[in-house]
Design an enzyme around this catalytic site. Structure first.
Site, mmCIF file in Angstrom:
data_model
loop_
_atom_site.group_PDB
_atom_site.id
_atom_site.type_symbol
_atom_site.label_atom_id
_atom_site.label_comp_id
_atom_site.label_asym_id
_atom_site.label_seq_id
_atom_site.Cartn_x
_atom_site.Cartn_y
_atom_site.Cartn_z
ATOM 1 C CG HIS A 168 -0.411 0.433 2.535
ATOM 2 N ND1 HIS A 168 -0.136 -0.698 3.549
ATOM 3 C CD2 HIS A 168 0.098 1.437 3.177
ATOM 4 C CE1 HIS A 168 0.315 -0.127 4.453
ATOM 5 N NE2 HIS A 168 0.168 1.063 4.392
ATOM 6 C CG ASP A 186 -0.096 -4.094 2.541
ATOM 7 O OD1 ASP A 186 0.162 -3.390 1.515
ATOM 8 O OD2 ASP A 186 -0.245 -3.619 3.798
ATOM 9 N N GLY A 203 3.478 6.690 7.701
ATOM 10 C CA GLY A 203 4.745 6.884 7.198
ATOM 11 C C GLY A 203 5.601 5.575 7.998
ATOM 12 C CB SER A 219 3.178 1.530 6.052
ATOM 13 O OG SER A 219 1.853 1.752 6.695
ATOM 14 N N GLY A 277 -7.917 -26.077 -1.584
ATOM 15 C CA GLY A 277 -9.194 -26.329 -2.232
ATOM 16 C C GLY A 277 -10.320 -26.561 -1.282
#
Length: 483
Positions: A132, A162, A234, A236, A289
């Site tokens: 992000h 992410d 910031g 992150s 699955g």
């Protein structure tokens, strides 16, 4: 009394009184005792016990010991910052246009900028950060702790966790060491390093509050560490480290509903994703699955002889690995690869730690009967994330995407005028657009030529590169264009 008899009597009293020998105090006339008759050495008196310390002295000693412990802890935090800090970078991302702040126009030409952090994990320029942080990026700048700046390229990104990996053109960079996040203990001290609100290389401290946090609903794959170390916008992409200076996780978000609740992608997951992205630009994830949910008390009460805990299978993909291993809806998975399963997140976490093609032993409860099976993991089919603007080559446009017109130049003190280039249009996805130029901008300089005309700017741009100084709403800024 006879002097000799007096001396003898006193000598007999000395051991009982624990007094020093008085032999030396005898009159000189007394004969010296025979060596054979020399008495055994007298015992020395035991020292008197020291008086117990006062309450004030004990309190002072305890305070001094506590202060010493705090100093050692502070030194440990400082040592961590010194060890890991050089491998932490600040990431600046140009995303798009921002018309809300004149300060932004003055600083960077009106483009909206995002700020984040990252950690160097490869000496030849591999940097791990959050997806992000770079999402929508038109340009990426990486700033090292020593002040050097590099243009960042996207090596790969994985929205499901992410995470993203950047590359910069540099060698022999300082790298961070990753810890075994599975072995980390809840309650241990941790340190977060990053650039909150653009304040580069900020250090905050806290504890590891929890492990295995899922169900936040932000990412497809969630197995987060939780910390109360301050994490802000910031931070992150920056590291969460232990007191040995090893990366425990990659800080990814803060829960806004509470205070002191920050989340980080655990190091074991982050390292696995980073290595795949750096090697091939994509992540191959194993797939079984099945659809899973937690076995709640209400569901267990409605089942026949349910296990005390496990992951309830609610769907099985036809022809998938689980179907070939005879799993059915209603089965409860209680163990994966000999690891006890408490809930659905445990199964997802364990699957992520295994490669495509591996076989996993499952323990399953069906209608109160316990049995074992083996499932061979297949690759999970998921589309590649779309390319970011920074990953796409800019479209080729004549004049780098600029349409120019001559306009009256501002008059100087001597009254001189003339013409100067003004931008009439900017082509979409062109070098000019990526540099943040907009219609109406006045070009004050082009390749150091002052007050250029439109023809002079076009001539300077023929080689595919152009450095301009632009005026917009009374503020000026530089922009670099390259085909």
């Amino acid at each position: 009394m006879n002097p000799r008899r007096l001396a003898a009597s006193l000598a007999l009293l000395v051991p009982a009184l624990s007094l020093p020998s008085l032999a030396g105090a005898q009159p000189s006339a007394a004969p010296a005792p025979s060596p054979k008759a020399a008495p055994a050495p007298l015992p020395r008196a035991a020292p008197s016990p020291a008086p117990p310390p006062s309450r004030a002295a004990a309190s002072s000693a305890a305070a001094a010991a506590g202060a010493a412990d705090l100093r050692r802890l502070g030194e440990a935090f400082a040592d961590v910052a010194d060890k890991v800090g050089p491998a932490v970078v600040q990431i600046e991302v140009t995303v798009g246009e921002d018309v809300s702040s004149p300060l932004r126009w003055f600083r960077d030409g009106g483009q909206r900028r995002g700020l984040g952090s990252g950690v160097i994990f490869s000496p030849d320029g591999g940097i791990l950060t959050n997806n992000h942080v770079i999402d929508g990026a038109r340009a990426i700048t990486v700033r090292l702790r020593d002040g050097r700046m590099f243009a960042g390229r996207v090596a790969g990104r994985d929205p499901a966790t992410d995470l993203a990996v950047l590359r910069v053109d540099a060698k022999d960079l300082p790298v961070a060491t990753f810890a075994d996040s599975d072995a980390a203990r809840v309650g241990a001290w941790v340190v977060a390093i990053g650039s909150p609100f653009g304040l580069g290389h900020t250090v905050t401290t806290g504890v590891l509050s929890a492990k295995g946090r899922g169900g936040v609903g932000v990412n497809d794959v969630e197995d987060n560490l939780q910390t109360d170390a301050s994490i802000n916008p910031g931070n992150s992409g920056g590291p969460l480290v232990d007191l040995d200076g090893r990366v425990l996780g990659i800080n990814t978000m803060v829960v806004s509903r509470g205070q002191g609740i920050g989340l980080a992608v655990p190091a074991n997951m982050a390292r696995r994703v980073a290595e795949q992205l750096l090697r091939s630009g994509r992540v191959e994830r194993a797939w079984m699955g099945v659809g899973l949910q937690d076995l709640t008390p209400q569901l267990a009460a409605a089942m026949r002889s349910p296990p005390p805990a496990g992951a309830l299978v609610n769907a099985v993909t036809p022809g998938g690995p689980a179907a070939r291993s005879n799993l059915q809806p209603g089965d409860v998975i209680t163990s994966v690869a000999a690891r006890h399963v408490r809930d659905a997140q445990d199964v997802i976490r364990e699957l992520f730690n295994h490669n495509v093609g591996e076989g996993l032993a499952l323990e399953v409860v069906r209608d109160g009967q316990r049995y074992q099976t083996r499932v061979v993991l297949a690759p999970r089919s998921e589309p590649a994330p779309p390319a970011l603007p920074v990953q796409r080559a800019p479209a080729r446009h004549p004049g780098l995407g600029l349409t120019l017109r001559d306009a009256p130049a501002p008059r100087g003190p001597g009254g001189e005028g003339g013409s100067i280039a003004r931008i009439a249009a900017v082509a979409s996805d062109s070098p000019a657009e990526r540099a943040g130029l907009r219609p109406g901008d006045v070009i004050l300089e082009a390749d150091r030529r002052r007050a250029p005309t439109a023809a002079e700017v076009e001539e300077a741009a023929r080689d595919g590169e152009l450095l301009v100084r632009v005026q917009r709403r009374g503020a000026a800024f530089y922009a670099a264009l390259k085909r």
